[in-house]
Write an enzyme that holds these catalytic residues in place. Sequence first.
Site, PDB file in Angstrom:
ATOM      1  N   CYS A  36       0.835  -1.202   0.000  1.00  0.00           N
ATOM      2  CA  CYS A  36       0.000   0.000   0.000  1.00  0.00           C
ATOM      3  C   CYS A  36       0.863   1.243   0.000  1.00  0.00           C
ATOM      4  O   CYS A  36       2.067   1.200   0.273  1.00  0.00           O
ATOM      5  CB  CYS A  36      -0.879   0.049   1.254  1.00  0.00           C
ATOM      6  SG  CYS A  36      -1.953  -1.380   1.497  1.00  0.00           S
ATOM      7  N   CYS A  40      -2.763   4.818   3.043  1.00  0.00           N
ATOM      8  CA  CYS A  40      -3.899   3.911   2.795  1.00  0.00           C
ATOM      9  C   CYS A  40      -4.913   4.006   3.941  1.00  0.00           C
ATOM     10  O   CYS A  40      -4.542   3.958   5.119  1.00  0.00           O
ATOM     11  CB  CYS A  40      -3.402   2.481   2.669  1.00  0.00           C
ATOM     12  SG  CYS A  40      -4.721   1.285   2.304  1.00  0.00           S
ATOM     13  N   CYS A  67      -2.523  -2.899  -3.552  1.00  0.00           N
ATOM     14  CA  CYS A  67      -3.805  -2.695  -2.884  1.00  0.00           C
ATOM     15  C   CYS A  67      -4.791  -2.060  -3.860  1.00  0.00           C
ATOM     16  O   CYS A  67      -4.483  -1.066  -4.521  1.00  0.00           O
ATOM     17  CB  CYS A  67      -3.597  -1.775  -1.679  1.00  0.00           C
ATOM     18  SG  CYS A  67      -5.121  -1.294  -0.827  1.00  0.00           S
ATOM     19  N   CYS A  70      -6.141   1.686  -2.138  1.00  0.00           N
ATOM     20  CA  CYS A  70      -5.349   2.928  -2.149  1.00  0.00           C
ATOM     21  C   CYS A  70      -4.551   3.112  -3.435  1.00  0.00           C
ATOM     22  O   CYS A  70      -3.957   4.164  -3.641  1.00  0.00           O
ATOM     23  CB  CYS A  70      -4.412   2.974  -0.948  1.00  0.00           C
ATOM     24  SG  CYS A  70      -3.014   1.829  -1.009  1.00  0.00           S
TER      25      CYS A  70
END
Length: 496
Positions: A36, A40, A67, A70
Amino acid sequence: MTQSLDAERCYRAVASRDARFDGWFFTAVATTGIYCRPSCPARTPLARNVSFFSTAAAAQSAGYRACRRCRPDAVPGSPEWDVRADVVARAMRLIGDGEVERSGVPGLAARLGYSERQLHRLLVAELGVGPLALARAQRAQTARVLLETTGLPVADVAFAAGFASIRQFNDTVREVFATTPTGLRRTAPRTPSGTPGELVLRLAARAPYAVDEVLHFLGAHAVPGLEEWDGTTFSRVLDLPHGPAVVRLSPAAGAPGVTARLRLTELRDLGVAVARCRRLLDLDADPAAVDDVLGADPALSALVATAPGRRVPASPDAAELAVRAVLGQQVSVAGARTLTARLLTAAGTPLPEPVGTLTHAFPRAAALAEADLTAVGLTGARRGTVHALAAAVADGAVPLDAGADRDEATGALRAVPGIGPWTAALVALRGLADPDVWLPGDLALRRSLVQLGSSDSDAATRWRPWRSYAVMHLWALAVPDLFPHRPPSLPERSAS
């Protein structure tokens, strides 16, 4: 985890969801298998379950996938690669500019003056991955943009993004995004609609970012036929490896950033076009670091407070900027625009068909070295400087590519007859995007320094390592027409 990262500092940034660190590093979570951005919005993982990587490529090579919440591949780039001058940073700038796609790892190593083995060892030692993995991560990002913003068949996306085969493309998308290409397209966020044949994408920036000021500055220098400014949108022709492109840049709604509308000759130039637009707009800068240094100086504090996060608008091509800097010697901005427009007509590459008022790509160095410039209106000496500069760039004597050694490039420029310290410094500042350049003898800077009670020699070292940004603040004070936000009035003071 990448060795150079401080795990405790990184975890504090993740725990506070500090968006200032997006792009500086990536957080990989062992329990979920994803990586991430620091900001995030998901629940903060336990410290024992996280690792930190300085590049998305390193996280991917360690087996983590991006991810979906995000979107860590859509963050601003690390400002470290623009600030640093070592071979790793130069390699990262060249990879971002598509050098691996154009000439492979051997070409990348040759540009940097290293063997493939030496370069691989340096990159792995610092980043955890070699040049192929870094280029692969960039291809994955390009593929995602194309899947989300176009209706191209998946096979066309694969080859446009630089993959050698459909199988390689499918495998990479599964590994990086944990879905298929068609699945990625189905879950894509809604993007602004463009005209047919136009790609529309958002270029992210770190806050604060005064996009209107950057576009205004570029618009004030716009050359007819090459660039266009309508008060809101700045448009220009980009000379890309596989053909010219036209980009229209305007403020993005919501979070800091810019909306880019691109018309490409070939889609495989998308990654290069994005990299050059980001450099043009100084989108990967770290405004907090710059403002902390400059804002702490009593002479600049009021200027920094008026325009926090001020950027240094650059050029998508340093060789173009070098020629324009020569044409602009000892003339006004309007005069430089006129001379450059004439040079464009005399030696530029015409577009297959005009796009609005845009008609030509800036001439490449080899063509300019042989061009007849008698109709441009230059003196014989200035014409000789343009020809000598173009010839030196064309044969490699003056290195001005994205991975150029900035000190070497500046020294080579000064060896060209007719190019002095001021012109070479301007090329470093706005062509090579060096964040720490002072312009010796610049009259506008001197006027501002008199108001601030400072001196040229003092300022030449005073605001390191962000002197390029200090230059922009001082220009804003001396030449406010180039900036939409007028600086505060300062009393006249004696420099003594």
